[in-house]
Design a protein around this motif. Structure first.
Motif, PDB file in Angstrom:
ATOM      1  N   TYR A 111       0.854  -1.184   0.000  1.00 65.45           N
ATOM      2  CA  TYR A 111       0.000   0.000   0.000  1.00 65.45           C
ATOM      3  C   TYR A 111       0.889   1.232   0.000  1.00 65.45           C
ATOM      4  CZ  TYR A 111      -3.371   3.535   1.398  1.00 65.45           C
ATOM      5  OH  TYR A 111      -4.154   4.667   1.438  1.00 65.45           O
ATOM      6  N   TYR A 112       0.506   2.216  -0.821  1.00 62.63           N
ATOM      7  CA  TYR A 112       1.258   3.462  -0.950  1.00 62.63           C
ATOM      8  C   TYR A 112       0.423   4.620  -0.397  1.00 62.63           C
ATOM      9  CZ  TYR A 112       3.668   0.394  -4.212  1.00 62.63           C
ATOM     10  OH  TYR A 112       4.315  -0.674  -4.780  1.00 62.63           O
ATOM     11  N   PRO A 113       0.782   5.153   0.775  1.00 62.26           N
ATOM     12  CA  PRO A 113      -0.025   6.228   1.385  1.00 62.26           C
ATOM     13  C   PRO A 113      -0.125   7.476   0.518  1.00 62.26           C
ATOM     14  CG  PRO A 113       1.529   5.301   2.975  1.00 62.26           C
ATOM     15  CD  PRO A 113       1.897   4.755   1.643  1.00 62.26           C
ATOM     16  N   ASP A 114       0.943   7.797  -0.223  1.00 62.53           N
ATOM     17  CA  ASP A 114       0.942   8.990  -1.079  1.00 62.53           C
ATOM     18  C   ASP A 114       1.147   8.568  -2.532  1.00 62.53           C
ATOM     19  OD1 ASP A 114       1.020  11.231   1.066  1.00 62.53           O
ATOM     20  OD2 ASP A 114       2.627   9.883   1.666  1.00 62.53           O
ATOM     21  N   ALA A 115       0.259   7.703  -2.985  1.00 64.59           N
ATOM     22  CA  ALA A 115       0.451   7.016  -4.263  1.00 64.59           C
ATOM     23  C   ALA A 115       0.688   7.969  -5.423  1.00 64.59           C
ATOM     24  CB  ALA A 115      -0.749   6.119  -4.542  1.00 64.59           C
ATOM     25  N   GLY A 117       2.840  -5.741  -8.640  1.00 65.27           N
ATOM     26  CA  GLY A 117       1.651  -6.316  -9.270  1.00 65.27           C
ATOM     27  C   GLY A 117       1.747  -7.827  -9.252  1.00 65.27           C
ATOM     28  N   ARG A 118       0.690  -8.478  -9.719  1.00 61.69           N
ATOM     29  CA  ARG A 118       0.678  -9.939  -9.746  1.00 61.69           C
ATOM     30  C   ARG A 118       1.774 -10.489 -10.658  1.00 61.69           C
ATOM     31  NH1 ARG A 118      -5.106  -9.161  -9.984  1.00 61.69           N
ATOM     32  NH2 ARG A 118      -6.105  -9.875  -8.070  1.00 61.69           N
ATOM     33  N   ILE A 119       2.367 -11.581 -10.237  1.00 62.11           N
ATOM     34  CA  ILE A 119       3.366 -12.262 -11.052  1.00 62.11           C
ATOM     35  C   ILE A 119       2.680 -12.870 -12.272  1.00 62.11           C
ATOM     36  CG2 ILE A 119       5.060 -14.125 -11.110  1.00 62.11           C
ATOM     37  CD1 ILE A 119       5.403 -13.766  -8.104  1.00 62.11           C
ATOM     38  N   HIS A 143       2.829 -13.793  -4.495  1.00 65.97           N
ATOM     39  CA  HIS A 143       1.989 -13.556  -5.664  1.00 65.97           C
ATOM     40  C   HIS A 143       2.252 -12.195  -6.316  1.00 65.97           C
ATOM     41  CE1 HIS A 143      -0.100 -17.062  -4.208  1.00 65.97           C
ATOM     42  NE2 HIS A 143      -0.352 -16.455  -3.072  1.00 65.97           N
ATOM     43  N   PHE A 144       3.145 -11.399  -5.705  1.00 64.72           N
ATOM     44  CA  PHE A 144       3.377 -10.051  -6.216  1.00 64.72           C
ATOM     45  C   PHE A 144       4.870  -9.820  -6.404  1.00 64.72           C
ATOM     46  CE2 PHE A 144      -0.520 -10.026  -3.765  1.00 64.72           C
ATOM     47  CZ  PHE A 144      -1.409  -9.415  -4.643  1.00 64.72           C
ATOM     48  N   ILE A 145       5.177  -8.974  -7.377  1.00 67.43           N
ATOM     49  CA  ILE A 145       6.567  -8.668  -7.695  1.00 67.43           C
ATOM     50  C   ILE A 145       6.646  -7.220  -8.154  1.00 67.43           C
ATOM     51  CG2 ILE A 145       6.407  -9.354 -10.130  1.00 67.43           C
ATOM     52  CD1 ILE A 145       9.195 -10.558  -9.872  1.00 67.43           C
ATOM     53  N   GLY A 146       7.811  -6.581  -7.933  1.00 63.87           N
ATOM     54  CA  GLY A 146       7.981  -5.206  -8.371  1.00 63.87           C
ATOM     55  C   GLY A 146       7.926  -5.091  -9.886  1.00 63.87           C
ATOM     56  N   PHE A 205      -0.627   9.130 -11.078  1.00 64.58           N
ATOM     57  CA  PHE A 205      -1.739   8.184 -11.053  1.00 64.58           C
ATOM     58  C   PHE A 205      -1.720   7.457  -9.719  1.00 64.58           C
ATOM     59  CE2 PHE A 205       1.978   6.023 -12.633  1.00 64.58           C
ATOM     60  CZ  PHE A 205       1.928   4.764 -12.059  1.00 64.58           C
ATOM     61  N   ASP A 206      -2.811   6.785  -9.407  1.00 65.49           N
ATOM     62  CA  ASP A 206      -2.923   6.042  -8.155  1.00 65.49           C
ATOM     63  C   ASP A 206      -2.328   4.650  -8.353  1.00 65.49           C
ATOM     64  OD1 ASP A 206      -3.531   4.850  -5.778  1.00 65.49           O
ATOM     65  OD2 ASP A 206      -5.698   5.114  -5.906  1.00 65.49           O
ATOM     66  N   SER A 207      -1.106   4.455  -7.872  1.00 69.83           N
ATOM     67  CA  SER A 207      -0.418   3.171  -8.078  1.00 69.83           C
ATOM     68  C   SER A 207      -1.052   2.046  -7.266  1.00 69.83           C
ATOM     69  CB  SER A 207       1.058   3.309  -7.712  1.00 69.83           C
ATOM     70  OG  SER A 207       1.223   3.879  -6.432  1.00 69.83           O
ATOM     71  N   ASN A 208      -1.850   2.355  -6.247  1.00 69.30           N
ATOM     72  CA  ASN A 208      -2.504   1.301  -5.461  1.00 69.30           C
ATOM     73  C   ASN A 208      -3.465   0.473  -6.309  1.00 69.30           C
ATOM     74  OD1 ASN A 208      -1.421   1.706  -2.789  1.00 69.30           O
ATOM     75  ND2 ASN A 208      -2.545   3.628  -2.751  1.00 69.30           N
ATOM     76  N   ARG A 209      -3.990   1.074  -7.365  1.00 71.03           N
ATOM     77  CA  ARG A 209      -4.955   0.360  -8.208  1.00 71.03           C
ATOM     78  C   ARG A 209      -4.296  -0.760  -8.998  1.00 71.03           C
ATOM     79  NH1 ARG A 209      -7.912   5.002 -11.514  1.00 71.03           N
ATOM     80  NH2 ARG A 209      -9.350   3.300 -12.024  1.00 71.03           N
ATOM     81  N   PHE A 210      -2.966  -0.697  -9.158  1.00 71.63           N
ATOM     82  CA  PHE A 210      -2.262  -1.716  -9.927  1.00 71.63           C
ATOM     83  C   PHE A 210      -1.829  -2.896  -9.062  1.00 71.63           C
ATOM     84  CE2 PHE A 210      -2.053   1.898 -12.674  1.00 71.63           C
ATOM     85  CZ  PHE A 210      -2.001   1.382 -13.950  1.00 71.63           C
ATOM     86  N   VAL A 211      -1.834  -2.719  -7.749  1.00 74.04           N
ATOM     87  CA  VAL A 211      -1.334  -3.770  -6.866  1.00 74.04           C
ATOM     88  C   VAL A 211      -2.221  -5.004  -6.947  1.00 74.04           C
ATOM     89  CG1 VAL A 211      -0.834  -4.388  -4.485  1.00 74.04           C
ATOM     90  CG2 VAL A 211      -0.226  -2.115  -5.334  1.00 74.04           C
ATOM     91  N   THR A 212      -3.525  -4.805  -6.824  1.00 76.92           N
ATOM     92  CA  THR A 212      -4.455  -5.935  -6.840  1.00 76.92           C
ATOM     93  C   THR A 212      -4.933  -6.265  -8.245  1.00 76.92           C
ATOM     94  OG1 THR A 212      -6.297  -4.415  -6.397  1.00 76.92           O
ATOM     95  CG2 THR A 212      -5.252  -5.465  -4.502  1.00 76.92           C
ATOM     96  N   GLY A 213      -4.586  -5.426  -9.219  1.00 75.70           N
ATOM     97  CA  GLY A 213      -5.024  -5.676 -10.592  1.00 75.70           C
ATOM     98  C   GLY A 213      -6.103  -4.700 -10.996  1.00 75.70           C
TER      99      GLY A 213
END
Length: 628
Positions: A167-171, A182-184, A201-204, A290-298
């Motif tokens: 999670y990125y507080p200041d995305a 994001g997902r592998i 399940h996640f990778i940079g 952009f809001d990078s949190n939206r890419f974490v879960t897909g």
């Protein structure tokens, strides 16, 4: 006389047959018993370890324990990337009787939008071992968890797993600098260490998250558990704890990064700030974000398509990949090239009638001030941004010597140690044009390069790096974005650092600085409004980069042009001159003149870094209103 009747039975023959058959039967029985005994011995003795392991595996299961991903902090300990608890939907294909039926039931229970169904099914088919859990969905909400719990008896092999999620507080402020996880995907699975990423399940994917993936990820562990026939865990038999990833402290200053974001709010552009003495990147802003949190879960397809099709390109990292003509910001570097090559001296002057002409060529290459600046020396050429001086110098140097000297400052090259995805931009020469277009290089093209136009392209990061080297009097300190990995500081000397630039006469640095200071504080300086009430000595240079070329006698009029055809505004600066603590590059797309629309942004960044808070109470909104 009657013949005697033959005997109906031959007792001796029957005995012999019986004995033969008995012997054969005995041999068969003995042979079968021998085979059975041999097989039992083979299984019990020779294959003992194999089958005891298989038997044990039916009762004992090894479960991976993913490591906790390392945290990311700014230079002051402000948290930029953390891990928060979440619930993920997992499926073990080996334990599912009918995968398609199970997926259909899950789609109904989770009430997935139509556009996400195919992606959901695709994740279930991701290439991996059937006994390993596949991640179907992350960050389940309470309603989804409740529906799955009620229908658990209908979903064998499907589990809800608690896990920490990035999670990125200041995305939006740090999205381009930090990147995101994001997902592998299937391609990444081919190259990863399966053992170390078991259960992960996640990778940079981009930025710091990708460059420092090995350090942030850590080492996976495992635990042995005893299960019943239904696969339910009965007890834990042993474990090897995972090694958490290392925390990373960045060189970024969150407050300065936030200020840069606010200064560019509603605009397209970039601001990069570097500490010259250490090479530490203090701010690296690309706008819009952009809001990078939206890419974490897909991210869903509609949202991703909207970002891709956005004309302002929020996903594009302008700081490291944006390529712009540098305009007049490169005139101090050109002056140094002229000094090194012996084509000029600080006191040598030219007369500027407002244009320059090549020998035997009627075309006039005009100065921005159409009636010219008259007699101009090196310092004044920087202060007033005289084009004719640099047309003359460029013609004397030639494109190959210009290109060589500009490479010394990092133009046309990757200049940082740990920035993933950095572009080299373009520093042209004759060989490049021949390879690219199969054409000769023309003298007029050299003149365009001499004022930062034509084929020459730079990134904001390159311009800030070159400004930092200039502020360091030619000493190269490779820029970096990581300050510490765990408790270990980054080494001062990084591999790949370019050689220092040494001048035959060190005083030439002072003469260049004097011209740059006059840009801001001199009576003729192009950015003299920026120097009002300045509390320290600052050197800078404005630039205005054309988006399209004008005709011979055509005059530029921004009001008549579409907004995206207007000039880019650029400014580079460092301060204080006597002991540089910050070097800044600013690019605002299609804003107009650099001295009007970019210089005050650089001033705001240097004020914020050099002055105490009570001395730096300039309101950002008031600053931007003053520009208008």
């Amino acid at each position: 006389m009657r013949k005697p009747r033959p005997a109906l039975k031959n007792a001796q023959q029957e005995v012999r047959i019986f004995r033969l058959r008995s012997l054969l039967a005995l041999l068969v029985v003995v042979g079968l018993l021998g085979l059975l005994t041999g097989r039992l011995a083979y299984l019990q003795v020779v294959k003992h370890e194999v089958y005891i392991t298989r038997s044990e595996n039916n009762r004992v299961r090894v479960e991976p324990l993913p490591p906790t991903r390392g945290l990311i902090y700014d230079r002051n300990g402000e948290l930029l990337a953390e891990n928060r608890p979440t619930y993920n939907l997992m499926m073990v294909r080996e334990r599912v009787d009918d995968v398609e039926a199970t997926l259909g039931l899950l789609v109904d229970l989770l009430e997935l939008p139509e556009g996400d169904v195919e992606a959901f099914r695709q994740r279930s088919r991701q290439r991996q071992r059937p006994f390993q859990p596949a991640l179907l969905m992350s960050d389940l909400n309470e309603q989804q968890i409740a529906r799955l719990a009620v229908n658990r008896h209908r979903l064998p092999g499907v589990e809800i797993e608690a896990q920490l999620l990035r999670y990125y507080p200041d995305a939006e402020i740090v999205a381009h600098a930090l990147g995101f996880v994001g997902r592998i995907n299937a391609e990444e699975m081919e190259t990863l260490d399966v053992g170390n990423y078991a259960g992960t399940h996640f990778i940079g994917k981009t930025g710091v998250e990708r460059f420092y993936e090995d350090q942030l990820h850590g080492q996976a562990g495992f635990r042995k558990v005893e299960t019943n026939a239904r696969g339910r865990v009965l007890r834990e038999l042993g474990r090897s704890d995972p090694v958490p990833g290392q925390d990373i402290t960045l060189t970024l200053d969150k407050q300065l990064q936030t200020l840069g974001h606010e200064l560019l709010e509603g605009r397209r552009g970039s601001i990069v700030a570097i500490q010259p003495g250490t090479g530490e990147i203090l701010a690296m802003v690309s706008s819009p974000g952009f809001d990078s949190n939206r890419f974490v879960t897909g991210i869903d397809q509609a949202s991703y398509r909207a970002l891709q099709e956005n004309i302002d390109l929020p996903l594009f990292n302008r700081a490291i990949r944006g390529q712009y003509p540098p305009g007049s910001t490169i005139k101090p570097f050109m002056a140094l090239a002229g000094l090194v090559e012996g084509e000029i001296t600080p006191n040598k002057t030219i007369y500027d009638p407002g244009y320059f002409q090549l020998p035997n060529d009627s075309r006039r290459y005009r100065n921005w001030l159409r009636w010219g600046h008259g007699r101009v020396d090196m310092e004044r050429s920087i202060a007033v941004s005289n084009n004719t001086y640099y047309y003359t110098l460029a013609h004397a140097l030639g494109i190959d010597r210009i290109s060589e000297r500009m490479h010394d400052f990092g133009f046309g090259e990757r200049v940082t140690y740990d920035i993933f995805g950095e572009s080299t931009a373009l520093m042209p020469n004759r060989d490049w044009k021949r390879a690219r277009f199969n054409q000769s290089w023309y003298p007029g093209e050299t003149l365009s390069v001499g004022i930062g136009q034509g084929y020459w392209m730079v990134t904001p990061l390159q311009l800030a790096t070159a400004t930092s080297v200039l502020a360091n009097r030619g000493k190269w300190v490779m820029p970096r974005i990581a300050q510490r990995i765990g408790d270990d500081p980054m080494p001062a000397d990084l591999p790949g650092t370019k050689e220092d630039i040494e001048l035959a006469t060190p005083e030439w640095w002072d003469r260049i600085y004097s011209g740059m200071e006059k840009v801001i504080s001199g009576t003729e300086g192009t950015a003299r409004r920026t120097g009002v009430d300045l509390q320290y000595r600052m050197g800078g240079k404005s630039g205005t980069a054309q988006v399209f070329s004008l005709g011979q006698d055509q005059k530029y009029n921004a009001a008549e042009l579409a907004e995206r055809l207007r000039d880019h505004a650029l400014f580079m600066a460092f301060a204080p001159i006597e002991d540089p603590q910050i070097a800044v590059s600013v690019i605002v797309e299609n804003a107009g003149g650099g001295s009007t629309h970019a210089a005050h942004l650089a001033r705001a960044m240097t004020d914020a870094w050099l002055l105490e808070p009570e001395e730096n109470e300039r309101d950002v909104e008031a600053l931007l209103e003053a520009e208008e």
